[in-house]
Enzyme design. Structure first.
Site, PDB file in Angstrom:
ATOM      1  NE  ARG A  88     -24.965 -38.624   5.302  1.00 39.31           N
ATOM      2  CZ  ARG A  88     -24.138 -39.191   6.179  1.00 39.31           C
ATOM      3  NH1 ARG A  88     -22.950 -38.668   6.378  1.00 39.31           N
ATOM      4  NH2 ARG A  88     -24.493 -40.274   6.833  1.00 39.31           N
ATOM      5  CG  HIS A  89     -29.373 -37.115   6.651  1.00 34.47           C
ATOM      6  ND1 HIS A  89     -28.528 -37.411   7.696  1.00 34.47           N
ATOM      7  CD2 HIS A  89     -29.350 -38.195   5.836  1.00 34.47           C
ATOM      8  CE1 HIS A  89     -28.034 -38.614   7.540  1.00 34.47           C
ATOM      9  NE2 HIS A  89     -28.502 -39.122   6.399  1.00 34.47           N
ATOM     10  N   GLY A  90     -28.401 -33.716   8.109  1.00 36.64           N
ATOM     11  CA  GLY A  90     -27.440 -33.413   9.169  1.00 36.64           C
ATOM     12  C   GLY A  90     -27.215 -34.601  10.091  1.00 36.64           C
TER      13      GLY A  90
END
Ligand SMILES: *[C@@H]1O[C@H](CO)[C@@H](O)[C@H](O)[C@H]1NC(C)=O
Ligand SMILES: *[C@@H]1O[C@H](CO)[C@@H](O)[C@H](O)[C@H]1NC(C)=O
EC number: 3.1.3.62
Length: 487
Positions: A88-90
């Site tokens: 998942r993106h940060g």
């Protein structure tokens, strides 16, 4: 690092019991956690999908780049030959929708301030006034973009994974890394930041160049894989665009637990309760999390809530994830079959190449997506399933539920499949094993609780999904037979 303002004992309008709890937790925080994480909030465990990665993996607080090895990871005669990671993106900015609600709430507080000249009727510290003065530093352009902390999340994850699996991330494999990303800027930026982290791994001490200038091509955008939910007609019609599909979320918003919070917050902030609603309360709560995750500050927005409020607001967030991305509707998880099958195609290919003593063509596959990518897949695999559904009416009963999105999909969360080749195997079947890691911790198999599986057994367990789940059929609307083809 700043000294924690949260360690000053604050006077608040909270009831005595809550105040005592806050006092205790702030004492505990100050004595134990403060040197490491001065801004951790006692509400942090309840931020759901807005949880910081380090709150799920506190071992990182002492050294986010230091490799940490789960003792359950295989070593010795079994060597990792392939890694498939879903990431998942940060940490990201709030979305424009959230920013507008926050502005609305902020406006409400400022209007209130001018009404009574800013003077508090009680004479005690006025939280409403403090919030009206607190800067609203989020602007529409930020709309869900990756923040600097989010880039750091990715660089540090890259460094840890590269140290944990040095042979897979070896220099000679560098050109064979495969990166796939959702088209959303926060995911594309996350994949770029991950590459910069790897670059740091190979060239310690040197500042990483722009991703465009690396020897490595840019990540491939693939929304059919990473945003499968946008491409599934049945999901879009029956869940996403269906006003009644999230019935339990809406019912909980007007239920007794939320109404109590509404009344309490209205009294604390001295605004009419009719000016507030569950969405505004939720955005106030998220702002505490955003200020912490993005700015690294403990915001006065956190002072609006106590831990019991936070648990209710966490449930509201989980309810939505449950009905939209989890077990609420079968199509939520079935729409991720393609992604699941894609993972096993990579693993199959690696097994085949290894059996033929060929080099593995893609030893490392990194796929960047969303919480909405990971949750359906984990549900498809049977993880975090409670005996009873999460509903608007069983908040108390679900206090100890498995489905807590903050523990499963914080920012930068990751699900990693590690394929091992084992020497000295007695049978061909025993040659290939798989372990899964969720957020860098070994995830026991959903069906046996074991920490490792023979690859063949794993495939066998999921054979229905691997063989009989075709997105084209799963995502077709039941009433079908229309000639329109949306995609
Ligand atoms: C919308 O959701 C409700 C509740 O699950 C369901 O009964 C109804 O059939 C759905 N509507 C559509 C158009 O799919
Ligand atoms: C579509 O209609 C045809 C003929 O009316 C029927 O044979 C077919 O099974 C239908 N397909 C679906 C998916 O319902």
């Amino acid at each position: 690092m700043l000294r924690a303002p949260g360690c000053l004992l604050r006077t608040s309008v909270a009831p005595a019991a809550a105040l005592a709890a806050a006092l205790l937790s702030s004492l505990a925080r100050c004595s134990l956690l403060e040197p490491r994480d001065p801004v951790a909030s006692s509400l942090s465990p309840y931020f759901g999908t807005k949880t910081r990665y380090e709150d799920v993996n506190p071992v990182l607080l002492s050294g986010p780049e230091a490799p940490w090895r789960d003792p359950e990871l295989l070593e010795g005669t079994c060597t990792p030959v392939q890694l498939v990671a879903l990431i998942r993106h940060g940490t990201r900015y709030p979305t424009v929708k959230q920013i507008r609600k926050l502005r609305q709430l902020h406006g409400l507080l400022q209007a209130r301030g001018s009404r009574d000249g800013g003077a508090s009727s009680t004479g005690s510290r006025d939280l409403g006034a403090a919030l009206a003065d607190w800067p609203l530093w989020y602007a529409d352009w930020m709309d869900g973009q990756l923040v600097e902390k989010g880039r750091q999340d990715m660089r540090q994850l890259a460094l840890r994974l590269a140290s944990l699996f040095p042979a897979l991330f070896s220099r000679e494999n560098y050109g064979r890394l495969r990166l796939i990303t959702s088209s959303k800027h926060r995911c594309m930026d996350s994949s770029a930041a991950f590459l910069q982290g790897l670059w740091q791994h190979y060239h310690p001490g040197l500042p990483p160049p722009d991703v465009a200038d690396m020897e490595f091509g840019p990540p491939t955008v693939n929304d059919k894989l990473m945003r499968f939910f946008d491409h599934c007609e049945k999901f879009l019609t029956e869940v996403e665009k269906n006003a009644t599909a999230l019935y339990h979320v809406e019912a909980f918003k007007t239920g007794p637990e939320m109404q109590n919070i509404l009344k309490k917050v209205a009294a604390t902030l001295q605004v009419p309760v009719n000016d507030l609603n569950a969405d505004l309360i939720q955005v106030a709560f998220f702002t505490c999390s955003f200020d912490l995750a993005i700015k690294g500050v403990k915001s006065p927005w956190c002072d609006v809530f106590d831990i019991d409020d936070a648990k209710v607001l966490e449930y509201l967030n989980d309810l939505k994830q449950y009905w939209k991305r989890g077990y609420g509707y079968t199509i939520n998880s079935r729409s991720s079959c393609t992604l699941f099958q894609d993972i096993f195609q990579h693993l199959d290919k690696a097994v085949e190449q290894k059996q033929r003593s060929q080099p593995i063509s893609s030893p490392v596959i990194l796929q960047f997506g969303h919480a909405e990518t990971l949750l359906p897949l984990l549900s498809l695999m049977g993880y975090f399933k409670d005996k009873e559904p999460l509903t608007a009416y069983n908040y108390k009963k679900q206090m100890h539920r498995k489905f807590r999105s903050g523990l499963i999909v914080p920012y930068a969360s990751n699900l990693i499949f590690v394929l091992y080749h084992c020497e000295n195997a007695k049978t061909p079947k025993e040659q290939f094993r798989v372990q899964m890691l969720l957020n860098e911790k070994v995830l026991p198999l959903a069906y046996s609780q074991e920490t490792v599986s023979f690859y063949e057994d794993l495939k066998n367990h999921y054979k229905d999904i691997l063989q009989s789940c075709q997105t084209s059929e799963e995502c077709e609307l039941a009433r079908a037979n229309s000639t329109s083809d949306e995609l």
